[in-house]
Write an enzyme that holds these catalytic residues in place. Sequence first.
Site, PDB file in Angstrom:
ATOM      1  CD  GLU A 164      -3.130  -0.757   2.148  1.00  0.00           C
ATOM      2  OE1 GLU A 164      -3.068   0.233   2.883  1.00  0.00           O
ATOM      3  OE2 GLU A 164      -4.059  -1.579   2.198  1.00  0.00           O
ATOM      4  CD  GLU A 378      -3.563  -5.736   4.093  1.00  0.00           C
ATOM      5  OE1 GLU A 378      -4.358  -4.896   4.572  1.00  0.00           O
ATOM      6  OE2 GLU A 378      -2.327  -5.575   4.104  1.00  0.00           O
TER       7      GLU A 378
HETATM    8  C1  BGP Z   1      -4.291  -1.793   5.443  1.00  0.00           C
HETATM    9  C2  BGP Z   1      -2.939  -2.183   5.967  1.00  0.00           C
HETATM   10  C3  BGP Z   1      -2.970  -3.177   7.075  1.00  0.00           C
HETATM   11  C4  BGP Z   1      -4.131  -3.054   8.025  1.00  0.00           C
HETATM   12  C5  BGP Z   1      -5.430  -2.721   7.327  1.00  0.00           C
HETATM   13  C6  BGP Z   1      -6.559  -2.324   8.245  1.00  0.00           C
HETATM   14  O1  BGP Z   1      -4.258  -0.510   4.934  1.00  0.00           O
HETATM   15  O2  BGP Z   1      -2.164  -2.723   4.930  1.00  0.00           O
HETATM   16  O3  BGP Z   1      -1.716  -3.145   7.692  1.00  0.00           O
HETATM   17  O4  BGP Z   1      -3.858  -2.349   9.142  1.00  0.00           O
HETATM   18  O5  BGP Z   1      -5.298  -1.714   6.382  1.00  0.00           O
HETATM   19  O6  BGP Z   1      -6.427  -0.985   8.566  1.00  0.00           O
HETATM   20  P1  BGP Z   1      -6.616  -0.414  10.009  1.00  0.00           P
HETATM   21  O7  BGP Z   1      -5.691  -1.208  10.862  1.00  0.00           O
HETATM   22  O8  BGP Z   1      -6.256   1.019   9.925  1.00  0.00           O
HETATM   23  O9  BGP Z   1      -8.032  -0.624  10.341  1.00  0.00           O
END
Ligand code: BGP
Length: 474
Positions: A164, A378
């Site tokens: 990302e 993800e």
């Molecule tokens: C993505 C990241 C992850 C994870 C996820 C959820 O952007 O790659 O590392 O954290 O988001 O986001 P958050 O933890 O801010 O809810």
Amino acid sequence: MANFPPDFLWGAATASYQVEGAYQQDGKGPSIWDIYSHLPGTTYQGTNGDIAADHYNRYEEDVRLMAELGLRSYRFSIAWARIFPNGMGEVNPEGIAFYSRLIDELLKYQIIPFATLYHWDLPQALQDIGGWENRAVADAFATYAKICFEQFGDRVTYWLTFNEVINFIMLGYRDGLHPPGVKDERRVVEVTHIVNIAHAKAIAEYRQLTREGKILAGKIGMAHVLLPGFPISDQPEDIQAYENYEVMDHHWFYDPVLRGDYPQTMWNYYQSKWGAPTVLEGDLALLKQAKSDFIGVNYYQSTFLAHNPLNGVGLTTINTTGEKGSQKESGIPGLFKRVINPNIDYTDWDWAIYPEGLHEGIKRIQERYGTIPIVITENGIGAKDAIAANGEILDYPRIEYLKQHILACKRAIADSIPVFGYFAWSYIDLLSWLNGYQKQYGFVYIDREKDLERRKKQSYFWYQRVIQTNGAKL
Ligand code: BGP
């Protein structure tokens, strides 16, 4: 509807800073997150990854639970500062040994390791020399990548250079919410280019090593966030806002990776505004040569766009408390603003639940870049899971969310889009960067009151059956 291919990669993901803990153990150097999260006021209630899920010390138990879950693949990230405590120079053998043990443990259970080289935890020593604004850091990244390929490339065949880019740059350099806490749009543009160079250099190292037969020939790509936009109405000015958003937040980041160049309109806009990015001779050729074998997409939500006048709303803070409805409208005056769509559901962190957006988003990727293998690197829902009196974790909203998004993948496959894997975020409850531990994502619960005891959630048993039936029973 088409079935999932028999070798579909059913997986789950984590990232080093969010899961490992052991932040000073066995020679690891500090990362920017170790430093930043200790500064007052940066994260939800001062939470940090010092201990996280202590996966560094409990990886054997975690992998055993992955095997029981039936995971075919596990996506994890390597902490650069474990391999090079100072970002470059001396290699730390204990860091190498840890990931080597983890990979062996996965392979023992036939779980395919899917490794990310950079999931945001830059060694602090490199931030001290300018971080991603210094081209020397792109070279350091290529060296670090090469060491990882050499050390683990006899066993790892799936690689992601970066996780990302859009988010760590936007949050770190535009919104000032992630390290290094900068708010400067010109610097966003410069950093993007240097990170793209780092990605291209790492791919070149990888191709070289595989050509020479020094490592297994595998596949390499990048994981981008996919946050597709939709106009909030069919009014021409809202459609224009959506188009502005897509080019600025998507094409600007996807084009250099999948096409090897920048979108002309944004290029002209940034050059006329700031003379950025600074491009040196050979840069664009390097980007063109760096062909990805696939693209990873992290999909959580879509966004709805509306017209934003020149005196309209700017950037606002984000909902990090989980108080639904606390997210304010936010945008770029003159270009677009992100608004709430009253017709759909939102999570407690005000993320739009919109499975159609995943299908539509990957369709758009195929339309713009041609057929490229896609892996969902993800997908998940952050929630405060309900716990029954007997201690059972009743995360039905997670099951429903994942089910709808897996169905969206199935529809994409039926449209002949080559989706070859799906990684739920996350395998286990871990640190949510700005939102602490109350924003849970995992199949495995961590009891933070009881020495981080692992407990299987309802979703664990559900996903186990999904994998056993290769997605037939959702
Ligand atoms: C993505 C990241 C992850 C994870 C996820 C959820 O952007 O790659 O590392 O954290 O988001 O986001 P958050 O933890 O801010 O809810």
